[in-house]
Write a protein that holds these residues in place. Sequence first.
Motif, mmCIF file in Angstrom:
data_model
loop_
_atom_site.group_PDB
_atom_site.id
_atom_site.type_symbol
_atom_site.label_atom_id
_atom_site.label_comp_id
_atom_site.label_asym_id
_atom_site.label_seq_id
_atom_site.Cartn_x
_atom_site.Cartn_y
_atom_site.Cartn_z
ATOM 1 N N VAL A 38 0.820 -1.215 0.000
ATOM 2 C CA VAL A 38 0.000 0.000 0.000
ATOM 3 C C VAL A 38 0.853 1.264 0.000
ATOM 4 C CG1 VAL A 38 -1.723 1.322 1.291
ATOM 5 C CG2 VAL A 38 -1.933 -1.162 1.139
ATOM 6 N N MET A 52 0.695 4.417 -2.722
ATOM 7 C CA MET A 52 0.203 5.731 -2.325
ATOM 8 C C MET A 52 1.275 6.802 -2.554
ATOM 9 S SD MET A 52 -2.895 5.181 -1.355
ATOM 10 C CE MET A 52 -3.273 6.741 -0.556
ATOM 11 N N LEU A 99 -8.706 -1.720 -2.536
ATOM 12 C CA LEU A 99 -8.169 -2.134 -1.242
ATOM 13 C C LEU A 99 -8.628 -3.540 -0.884
ATOM 14 C CD1 LEU A 99 -6.513 -1.441 1.231
ATOM 15 C CD2 LEU A 99 -8.545 -0.362 2.235
ATOM 16 N N LEU A 126 -1.858 3.694 4.120
ATOM 17 C CA LEU A 126 -2.872 4.695 3.776
ATOM 18 C C LEU A 126 -2.717 5.956 4.618
ATOM 19 C CD1 LEU A 126 -6.009 2.389 3.464
ATOM 20 C CD2 LEU A 126 -4.861 3.599 1.594
ATOM 21 N N THR A 127 -2.297 5.798 5.855
ATOM 22 C CA THR A 127 -2.179 6.946 6.752
ATOM 23 C C THR A 127 -0.962 7.801 6.422
ATOM 24 O OG1 THR A 127 -3.256 5.699 8.520
ATOM 25 C CG2 THR A 127 -2.023 7.661 9.159
ATOM 26 N N ARG A 184 1.279 7.328 3.720
ATOM 27 C CA ARG A 184 1.535 7.471 2.280
ATOM 28 C C ARG A 184 3.024 7.587 1.971
ATOM 29 N NH1 ARG A 184 -2.977 11.979 0.872
ATOM 30 N NH2 ARG A 184 -2.330 12.718 2.944
ATOM 31 N N ALA A 238 -8.996 1.227 8.044
ATOM 32 C CA ALA A 238 -8.346 1.478 6.754
ATOM 33 C C ALA A 238 -9.380 1.815 5.682
ATOM 34 C CB ALA A 238 -7.524 0.256 6.347
ATOM 35 N N LEU A 279 -9.816 5.401 3.783
ATOM 36 C CA LEU A 279 -9.799 5.492 2.320
ATOM 37 C C LEU A 279 -11.059 6.166 1.806
ATOM 38 C CD1 LEU A 279 -8.282 4.680 -0.275
ATOM 39 C CD2 LEU A 279 -9.588 2.547 -0.240
ATOM 40 N N ARG A 286 -10.829 9.914 2.444
ATOM 41 C CA ARG A 286 -9.863 10.636 1.616
ATOM 42 C C ARG A 286 -10.254 10.676 0.146
ATOM 43 N NH1 ARG A 286 -3.820 9.282 4.044
ATOM 44 N NH2 ARG A 286 -4.030 10.668 5.855
#
Length: 341
Positions: free
Chosen positions: A112, A116, A135, A203-204, A206, A324, A328, A331
């Motif tokens: 991930v 990102m 995802l 994801l947090t 990136r 997660a 997502l 965002r």
Amino acid sequence: MTALTAPGSTAAPPRRPSTSRGLVRAVLLLHRPALYIWAGLFVALGALLLWLYGPGMDAAAEAWRQYDRCTTANCSYDQDALLRYKSYSQYATFAVTFLPLLVAAWSGASLVGREMENGTAHLAWTQSISPARWLAVKLTLPAALITAGTSVLVTLHHRVWARSQGRIHSAKNWSESFTFHANGPTTVAFALCGLAVGALAGLTLRRSLGALVVATLATGAVRIAVGMALPHLWPTVRTVSSLKNDGPVGGGLTLHHGLLTSTGAQLPDPYCGSSRYTACRHLYDRLDAVSFYSDWHPYSHYWPLQLVATGLTLVITALAAFVAFRLLNHRTGTASKEVRQ
């Protein structure tokens, strides 16, 4: 060249091409090196465990029999077989229990975090693939491979451990931390937790490197926390023994032990020893101690502890995956729902 339609008839709406299979192929192609590494680790660890189960253990067990028959200081036995088995079994146990950390590092950095960071995830979302589906495939496919591979390895490890009992004097007790987890489904749950936590970290943050570090540390923290909670996850057995013993009687996984007074109060164990020694007898008299006690888990609690710890870890895993998907969705501004064909 376009097809002609009969007058008065309506053309069927074009079918939307399925993107799930294409996404699966893309994930396999993109992470092919990781797949090869996972397959290599699986084969290497599996081969080592099979050797430990068969010829390695047979040679070590024969060496222990030779050692037990020794009656003089100069007797001969195969010490190399003992040391080789002891070292390789420790390597196998450590490797199995540390697999979840490797999964977490890969999930955060490559699965991930890198996509990102490089923007390839956003490119995929413009190809008729919703972020939620992206995802979901990213997590589901590795989860299946990780579950299958890790389950086989922990099963082999448990078979090796079970066969070593009574044959190898240096075999670890079932309650030893690394052995306990390498023998059961908690390691599978930790690996899935590493996958979910890694995705959340990617994801947090990136950033691949930052996600690697955070996911590995977070998975290790979950492993430590579950280990600390483990003795409390199932009711213990209490054993009360005489002060004439050298200490509390018990075994397996011990939660508490110490002294009981005449009023039933519990005191810490002063580690003096048997009341047959004058100094210890005087100490116990001053403390009003009447017996030792030990609250512990016997081997019969192995599977209840394994299953409850596994369930607890899977709850943490589901929570990480849920967060997660919510992150997502927040965002990307899209609905986090699966599109069914």
